[in-house]
Design a protein around this motif. Structure first.
Motif: not given
Length: 458
Positions: A202-207
């Motif tokens: 859940n910490l990985v950004p959309r990019r």
């Protein structure tokens, strides 16, 4: 903790540390760096009073140095929080996480970037690894470039921060290898372990991007709500990165990688074992996603040596091969023994196990441990490390493991200490035997004592 000490020294800080009993390879690395280790813990080790104390997750209230830090309000932090503040801010954070394969995969990814830097200097990575990568001769490196590659540990952070360390690392790119029940001292069950990995995802950004193993339903569950692109790797034909035609040829492991249904690369490396092909493919996939060339990836894998204490050949004496492996979980033991079976198909395979990790010291995975050890021809168990710290009803009883193995036809024995093991095992060893020493600790010096005993016999 030894690695973060080295990174801090590279930044110009004066660093000292404390431990109960430091052991190789990290104690050797610290000695070479000139970083003093005080043994054992004592309040006087904090004289003169440092500007900051970094408290590892092995320490709890009652430790004399922890007590002095709290009494005198000496500034303190955790390793993971310090890494985030000092080294990850403003950089691209590439995190390798999972129950198994973290250290080797982090080392592989770091070496891929190092090789890529031969053509593109800006690719040279900083890294922090939970073991000594043999290509670097170190577990850490600090460069002024953008990429920081770090092993993401799911173990808790400190006595004052019970969340997993990897939640401090905010990955831009993430490799997720396996998700299994482990660290039975801090996780109540598999659901608790999965919750930790879901929070990391859940910490990985959309990019960002997640490269995730395709052979685990637990991994599939953990990545199911990712907000970024997810690419699977493994042996399934529908996966983005599919391993095919895995084989051993001329002492090398070779395989094909198919990307999105088309052949992408032929890869080879000196390490054996299906698990290492998976580790290498994961590292290759994330590197390729970040723009690293296929040529650099192929060259790096062909040049990759290993990591200290991962299928490490410690000695070959009289035709007897001694292997050191950092065994911490039944699955890791299974994959190690499977790899050794493939690498040494003609020899008798001995497994000499010290139940030392917080999971192996408990009986929660006793059945899985027995099944893993059945892959060996001979099994030798030592007593449970510091068994008095584990409640009787939770503790692994090695005699039960030996009984189950013996009843199933696998020769197995239990000896109270290393000297008894050597007295009983050395006379039985013969040319062609492979002895896998399985422990995540010092194992009372058996790595040095066994070769010495064999030399004396010769």
């Amino acid at each position: 903790m030894a690695s973060i000490a080295g990174l801090l020294q590279l930044q110009g800080h004066r660093v000292t540390g404390s431990d109960n009993a430091a052991y190789p390879p990290m104690s050797d690395q610290l000695r070479e760096l000139g970083i003093r280790i005080h043994e054992p813990y004592a309040e006087s080790n904090l004289d003169p009073v440092p500007d900051l104390v970094v408290i590892g997750n092995a320490l709890s209230r009652g430790n004399p140095e922890v007590e002095r830090v709290l009494d005198e309000r000496i500034p303190f932090t955790s390793m993971a929080a310090l890494v985030r503040e000092e080294f990850l801010k403003g950089r691209e954070s590439l995190v390798v996480a999972g129950t198994h394969g973290k250290t080797t995969t982090t080392s592989l990814l770091s070496w891929i970037y190092q090789v890529a830097a031969r053509q593109v200097p800006a690719r040279e990575p900083s890294f922090l690894i939970g073991g000594v990568a043999e290509n670097f001769g170190s577990s850490f490196q600090l460069r002024p470039t953008r990429t920081f590659i770090i092993e993401g540990d799911e173990y808790d952070t400190a006595f004052f921060d019970k969340g997993p360390k990897f939640l401090h690392y905010f990955p831009d790119g993430l490799i997720l290898t396996h998700v299994e029940f482990d660290h039975a001292d801090i996780y109540a069950d598999l659901e608790a372990v999965k919750t930790a990995f879901k929070r990391l995802v859940n910490l990985v950004p959309r990019r960002g991007v997640i490269v995730a193993y395709d052979g685990s339903s637990n991994v599939t569950e953990c990545i199911s709500r990712a907000f970024c692109r997810v690419e699977r790797y493994g042996f399934k034909s529908e996966s983005e990165w599919c391993i095919q035609n895995l084989r051993l040829e001329g002492g090398l492991m070779r395989w094909e990688v198919w990307r999105s249904g088309a052949q992408w690369a032929d890869l080879e490396m000196r390490l054996g074992g299906e698990h290492n092909a998976l580790n290498a493919t994961a590292a290759a996939a994330l590197a390729a996603n970040q723009g690293v060339s296929l040529e650099s990836i192929q060259t790096a894998l062909a040049e990759f040596k290993s990591v200290k204490r991962r299928l490490e050949v410690r000695a070959e004496i009289g035709g007897i091969t001694i292997i050191d492996d950092f065994a911490h979980h039944p699955t890791a033991i299974r994959e190690t023994l499977r790899a050794l079976r493939a690498l040494y198909p003609q020899g008798r395979l001995w497994a000499v196990l010290e139940p030392r990790s917080n999971t192996l010291r408990r009986k929660v995975l006793e059945g899985e441990l027995v099944e893993s050890l059945r892959l060996a021809d001979r099994v030798v168990l030592a007593g449970v490390y510091q068994q008095q710290r584990i409640a009787e009803e939770e503790r692994l009883h090695p005699e039960d493991v030996v009984r189950a193995l013996s009843n199933g036809g696998t020769a197995a024995a239990l000896y109270p200490d290393v000297n008894h093991i050597l007295d009983e095992v050395v006379p039985q060893l013969k040319q062609g035997d492979v002895v896998a020493i399985l422990s995540n600790g010092g194992f009372d010096g058996i790595y040095e004592k066994l070769p010495a005993r064999l030399q004396a016999r010769a």
